[in-house]
Design an enzyme around this catalytic site. Sequence first.
Site, PDB file in Angstrom:
ATOM      1  N   ASP A  41       0.822  -1.214   0.000  1.00  0.00           N
ATOM      2  CA  ASP A  41       0.000   0.000   0.000  1.00  0.00           C
ATOM      3  C   ASP A  41       0.858   1.266   0.000  1.00  0.00           C
ATOM      4  O   ASP A  41       1.993   1.264   0.473  1.00  0.00           O
ATOM      5  CB  ASP A  41      -0.899  -0.019   1.249  1.00  0.00           C
ATOM      6  CG  ASP A  41      -1.999   1.021   1.165  1.00  0.00           C
ATOM      7  OD1 ASP A  41      -2.408   1.376   0.043  1.00  0.00           O
ATOM      8  OD2 ASP A  41      -2.454   1.489   2.219  1.00  0.00           O
ATOM      9  N   GLY A  42       0.274   2.336  -0.511  1.00  0.00           N
ATOM     10  CA  GLY A  42       0.916   3.654  -0.441  1.00  0.00           C
ATOM     11  C   GLY A  42       1.522   4.124  -1.751  1.00  0.00           C
ATOM     12  O   GLY A  42       2.155   5.173  -1.798  1.00  0.00           O
ATOM     13  N   TRP A  46       2.584   8.003  -2.530  1.00  0.00           N
ATOM     14  CA  TRP A  46       4.024   8.194  -2.811  1.00  0.00           C
ATOM     15  C   TRP A  46       4.196   9.014  -4.086  1.00  0.00           C
ATOM     16  O   TRP A  46       4.989   9.959  -4.129  1.00  0.00           O
ATOM     17  CB  TRP A  46       4.676   6.825  -2.961  1.00  0.00           C
ATOM     18  CG  TRP A  46       6.151   6.831  -3.229  1.00  0.00           C
ATOM     19  CD1 TRP A  46       7.149   6.767  -2.294  1.00  0.00           C
ATOM     20  CD2 TRP A  46       6.804   6.885  -4.520  1.00  0.00           C
ATOM     21  NE1 TRP A  46       8.382   6.785  -2.916  1.00  0.00           N
ATOM     22  CE2 TRP A  46       8.204   6.858  -4.278  1.00  0.00           C
ATOM     23  CE3 TRP A  46       6.346   6.946  -5.836  1.00  0.00           C
ATOM     24  CZ2 TRP A  46       9.141   6.890  -5.312  1.00  0.00           C
ATOM     25  CZ3 TRP A  46       7.285   6.991  -6.871  1.00  0.00           C
ATOM     26  CH2 TRP A  46       8.658   6.967  -6.602  1.00  0.00           C
ATOM     27  N   ASN A  89     -10.892  -3.074  -5.795  1.00  0.00           N
ATOM     28  CA  ASN A  89     -10.134  -2.098  -6.585  1.00  0.00           C
ATOM     29  C   ASN A  89     -10.796  -1.745  -7.926  1.00  0.00           C
ATOM     30  O   ASN A  89     -10.374  -0.805  -8.602  1.00  0.00           O
ATOM     31  CB  ASN A  89      -8.694  -2.579  -6.837  1.00  0.00           C
ATOM     32  CG  ASN A  89      -7.797  -2.480  -5.624  1.00  0.00           C
ATOM     33  OD1 ASN A  89      -6.824  -3.215  -5.485  1.00  0.00           O
ATOM     34  ND2 ASN A  89      -8.102  -1.554  -4.701  1.00  0.00           N
ATOM     35  N   ARG A 215      -4.867  -1.766   8.903  1.00  0.00           N
ATOM     36  CA  ARG A 215      -6.045  -2.612   8.671  1.00  0.00           C
ATOM     37  C   ARG A 215      -5.688  -3.718   7.682  1.00  0.00           C
ATOM     38  O   ARG A 215      -4.672  -3.644   6.989  1.00  0.00           O
ATOM     39  CB  ARG A 215      -7.234  -1.788   8.166  1.00  0.00           C
ATOM     40  CG  ARG A 215      -6.933  -0.916   6.968  1.00  0.00           C
ATOM     41  CD  ARG A 215      -8.173  -0.164   6.480  1.00  0.00           C
ATOM     42  NE  ARG A 215      -7.815   0.772   5.441  1.00  0.00           N
ATOM     43  CZ  ARG A 215      -7.621   2.078   5.626  1.00  0.00           C
ATOM     44  NH1 ARG A 215      -7.770   2.609   6.820  1.00  0.00           N
ATOM     45  NH2 ARG A 215      -7.273   2.856   4.617  1.00  0.00           N
TER      46      ARG A 215
HETATM   47  C1  FPP Z   1      -1.980   0.008  -3.168  1.00  0.00           C
HETATM   48  O1  FPP Z   1      -1.520   1.345  -3.201  1.00  0.00           O
HETATM   49  C2  FPP Z   1      -1.572  -0.655  -4.367  1.00  0.00           C
HETATM   50  C3  FPP Z   1      -2.405  -1.288  -5.213  1.00  0.00           C
HETATM   51  C4  FPP Z   1      -3.874  -1.377  -5.059  1.00  0.00           C
HETATM   52  C5  FPP Z   1      -1.886  -1.916  -6.392  1.00  0.00           C
HETATM   53  C6  FPP Z   1      -0.742  -2.799  -6.113  1.00  0.00           C
HETATM   54  C7  FPP Z   1       0.011  -2.800  -7.331  1.00  0.00           C
HETATM   55  C8  FPP Z   1       1.302  -2.652  -7.358  1.00  0.00           C
HETATM   56  C9  FPP Z   1       2.193  -2.636  -6.186  1.00  0.00           C
HETATM   57  C10 FPP Z   1       1.867  -2.419  -8.654  1.00  0.00           C
HETATM   58  C11 FPP Z   1       2.951  -3.324  -8.808  1.00  0.00           C
HETATM   59  C12 FPP Z   1       2.388  -4.558  -9.273  1.00  0.00           C
HETATM   60  C13 FPP Z   1       3.147  -5.531  -9.316  1.00  0.00           C
HETATM   61  C14 FPP Z   1       2.648  -6.752  -9.943  1.00  0.00           C
HETATM   62  C15 FPP Z   1       4.480  -5.375  -8.736  1.00  0.00           C
HETATM   63  P1  FPP Z   1      -2.591   2.458  -3.390  1.00  0.00           P
HETATM   64  O2  FPP Z   1      -2.755   2.690  -4.854  1.00  0.00           O
HETATM   65  O3  FPP Z   1      -3.840   2.077  -2.656  1.00  0.00           O
HETATM   66  O4  FPP Z   1      -1.877   3.681  -2.717  1.00  0.00           O
HETATM   67  P2  FPP Z   1      -2.564   4.792  -1.808  1.00  0.00           P
HETATM   68  O5  FPP Z   1      -3.052   4.102  -0.566  1.00  0.00           O
HETATM   69  O6  FPP Z   1      -1.445   5.731  -1.539  1.00  0.00           O
HETATM   70  O7  FPP Z   1      -3.669   5.403  -2.615  1.00  0.00           O
END
Ligand code: FPP
Length: 268
Positions: A41-42, A46, A89, A215
């Site tokens: 997450d994050g 970022w 998502n 969470r």
């Molecule tokens: C959560 O961060 C991330 C996701 C829902 C997507 C996860 C995907 C990746 C880590 C991309 C890389 C994929 C691979 C296969 C390495 P967020 O978008 O919820 O961030 P936020 O909480 O800051 O909004």
Amino acid sequence: MTDVQSSPRGSYAEPYPHPSGARAPQIPREFLPRHVAVVMDGNGRWANARGLPRTEGHKAGERSLLDVVAGAVELGVEHISAYAFSTENWKRSPDEVAFIMRFTKEVMERQLETMASWGVRIRWSGRRPRLWNSVIKVLERCEEATRDNDRCTLTMCMNYGGRAELADAAASIAREVAAGRLDPRKISEKTVQQHLYVPDAPDVDLFLRSGGEHRTSNFMIWQAAYAEMIYLPEAWPDVDRRHLWQAVEEFARRDRRYGGAIDAVKPA
Ligand code: FPP
């Protein structure tokens, strides 16, 4: 996608070392988590903090995933499950959803050979309906190419939700009962486990989440019933194998009682 040969056990390549020169801590096997669940997450925050679109955060997260898998292999962790896209998502913008679908395919294609050389077995966990067919195809190709690897299993959780998984397990059990193959009086926790997406994966021991939120967000809610929770303040793109190692050292110090209790009255 290139053709990937699974190496016979014992002839796997070692992961590239961490650029800082940091080495994996020596932790006796009995204190290691067998299964680590990772919530990456994050990424969006970022990227936005740097004036970039959210998708740049996902891009930067690829290196973190590969490095954490390298760290898991070096440490001897047997299973790592990564939450790449949840059943919730789909609520994100169509552009971000399409980006994550395409990007996941690219990451898996790009990193398959490297992870296979380390002895990583790749699996997919999640719901089939709605997930892009092209994503399923790539994940299944990774599963096929790495099925004989037995050093560490990376489960990519795509279109995964803990509640969806339990609902799908309940539906599957109901079908068995309706077909007369299962006596409802014999349904137990073991039956539910057998109907999960990846039934043979062990319980999650360590649940690691980056990005500062505390969470589970519907990740592995059955498997993580007794997991130790460790939350990292760093956004996922700032996470590397050293965070995994520190979390595992903290895990090794924790007292896991699984609902049991020890009477430890101090003498008067
Ligand atoms: C959560 O961060 C991330 C996701 C829902 C997507 C996860 C995907 C990746 C880590 C991309 C890389 C994929 C691979 C296969 C390495 P967020 O978008 O919820 O961030 P936020 O909480 O800051 O909004």
